[in-house]
Design a protein around this motif. Structure first.
Motif, short mmCIF file in Angstrom:
data_model
loop_
_atom_site.label_atom_id
_atom_site.label_comp_id
_atom_site.label_asym_id
_atom_site.label_seq_id
_atom_site.Cartn_x
_atom_site.Cartn_y
_atom_site.Cartn_z
N ARG A 84 4.75 -13.55 -5.91
CA ARG A 84 5.12 -13.86 -4.89
C ARG A 84 6.03 -13.57 -4.15
O ARG A 84 6.06 -13.29 -3.20
N VAL A 85 6.86 -13.08 -5.12
CA VAL A 85 8.31 -11.84 -4.16
C VAL A 85 7.62 -11.23 -3.32
O VAL A 85 8.25 -10.49 -2.57
N ARG A 86 6.53 -10.14 -3.71
CA ARG A 86 6.27 -8.62 -3.03
C ARG A 86 5.73 -9.72 -2.06
O ARG A 86 5.64 -8.42 -0.93
N ASN A 87 5.01 -10.69 -2.17
CA ASN A 87 4.62 -11.20 -1.05
C ASN A 87 5.06 -11.62 0.35
O ASN A 87 4.94 -11.12 1.38
N LEU A 88 5.96 -12.33 -0.20
CA LEU A 88 7.16 -12.65 0.85
C LEU A 88 7.84 -11.38 1.65
O LEU A 88 8.02 -11.22 2.07
N GLY A 89 8.11 -10.56 0.75
CA GLY A 89 8.45 -8.99 1.28
C GLY A 89 7.52 -8.41 2.39
O GLY A 89 7.66 -8.35 3.10
N ILE A 90 5.79 -8.25 1.80
CA ILE A 90 5.46 -8.36 2.79
C ILE A 90 5.08 -9.07 3.75
O ILE A 90 5.11 -8.22 5.20
N ALA A 91 5.15 -9.67 3.61
CA ALA A 91 5.41 -11.20 4.67
C ALA A 91 6.67 -10.92 6.06
O ALA A 91 6.48 -10.49 7.38
N ALA A 92 7.49 -10.00 5.30
CA ALA A 92 8.77 -9.80 5.88
C ALA A 92 8.28 -8.88 6.97
O ALA A 92 9.66 -8.45 7.77
N ALA A 93 8.28 -8.30 6.18
CA ALA A 93 8.13 -6.34 6.97
C ALA A 93 7.43 -6.33 7.89
O ALA A 93 6.57 -7.03 8.14
N LYS A 94 8.08 -5.22 8.71
CA LYS A 94 7.32 -4.57 9.51
C LYS A 94 6.22 -3.41 10.23
O LYS A 94 5.60 -3.86 11.37
N GLY A 95 6.50 -3.08 8.92
CA GLY A 95 5.76 -1.89 9.12
C GLY A 95 4.62 -1.76 8.79
O GLY A 95 3.55 -3.10 8.61
N ASP A 96 3.42 -0.88 9.30
CA ASP A 96 2.36 -0.67 8.76
C ASP A 96 1.46 -0.24 7.56
O ASP A 96 0.60 0.05 6.90
N TYR A 97 2.68 0.63 7.26
CA TYR A 97 2.34 1.14 5.74
C TYR A 97 3.74 0.41 4.31
O TYR A 97 4.61 0.82 4.78
N LEU A 98 3.03 0.06 3.64
CA LEU A 98 3.88 -0.79 2.51
C LEU A 98 3.63 0.13 1.06
O LEU A 98 3.41 0.65 0.56
N ILE A 99 5.53 0.38 0.85
CA ILE A 99 5.69 1.27 -0.09
C ILE A 99 6.28 0.13 -1.02
O ILE A 99 7.33 -0.43 -0.62
N PHE A 100 6.17 -0.52 -2.39
CA PHE A 100 5.80 -0.58 -3.16
C PHE A 100 7.17 0.00 -4.74
O PHE A 100 6.22 1.13 -5.08
#
Length: 271
Positions: A77-93
């Protein structure tokens, strides 16, 4: 890959501000600065909030802190919250106890390719070396090759060649799903692909295999996996093993999804 793609790094953390500080400060030393940092906090105390606030004041890149209430292990869930807040086209976890090399962003950018995701790699640090790193007395990335070799010989590092050589982007892609080297502490994918599969599955409870699940569902959606070894290694600080009481049931869910070709998360970004 063109240098114009926007990258967001989502760093998961929980009550370990000393490790988080070491990770974020390593991002301040990246050989390129075209990225943002999102700290995805699974309910840490105010020590973490204060740590991030202090780092924000001197960060050379955008740095934000996303927090959720601590009502148990809710990494998905917290990673999904991070995705929702992110502005990038490409996401690194990345996990908040994994220190990146100075080329981490540029190496991930080099491996980024439409239709692919990347599962990165890690170098494990011993408990003693981790204490030295967090105390600021020794840092493997600041040592000479000879100094790094001594750390390897005395058991401080579990491998070393990955610090010395970066291999080209050749024969990294696989068209088969494998459990090997799936590390949620270091992986990357295109935002559009992650949204298509509804992100991480928040219905996974307890530690274990939510990272394998998202890799599998991306594979089921037609996204190929690249091996990021000898390119994207991070230094994984020592910590005690997490409670794994749900690991077997979580793995069984992933295995079932291999058979039924599940693509979308049961509870994910859309929820």
């Amino acid at each position: 890959m063109q240098q114009t793609i926007n990258i967001s790094v989502v760093i998961a953390t929980y009550n370990r501000p000393d490790a988080l500080r070491a990770v974020i400060e390593a991002f301040f030393l990246q050989d390129e600065k075209n990225f943002e940092l999102i700290v995805a906090d699974d309910g840490s105390t105010d020590n973490t909030r204060a740590c991030v606030a202090e780092l924000q004041a001197r960060s050379p890149v955008p740095l934000r802190h996303i927090w959720q209430e601590d009502i148990g292990f809710r990494l998905a869930r917290v990673r999904n919250l991070g995705i929702a807040a992110a502005k990038g086209d490409y996401l690194i976890f990345l996990d908040g106890d994994c220190i990146p090399q100075s080329s981490f962003i540029s190496q991930h950018r080099r491996l980024a390719e439409p239709g692919c995701m990347v599962t990165g790699s890690r170098i494990l640090l011993s408990e003693a070396l981790t204490a030295q790193v967090l105390a600021g007395t020794v840092h493997p990335l600041q040592l000479s090759p000879w100094g790094q070799l001594k750390l390897r010989l005395n058991g401080g590092l579990n491998k070393l060649l990955q610090l010395w050589w970066h291999f080209p982007d050749v024969k990294r892609t696989s068209d088969r799903f494998t459990w090997r080297r799936i590390k949620g502490c270091n992986m990357a994918a295109w935002r559009s692909d992650i949204e298509r599969i509804n992100g991480f599955d928040e219905s996974f409870t307890g530690w274990g295999h939510e990272d394998a699940d998202i890799v599998l569902r991306l594979f089921n959606a037609g996204i190929l996996r690249k091996d990021g070894a000898f390119a994207t290694e991070v230094l994984h600080l020592w910590h005690r093993e997490a409670v794994r009481d749900q690991a077997s049931s979580n793995k069984a869910r992933v295995e079932a999804r291999m058979l039924d070709k599940t693509v979308r998360a049961t509870v994910g970004l859309a929820q």
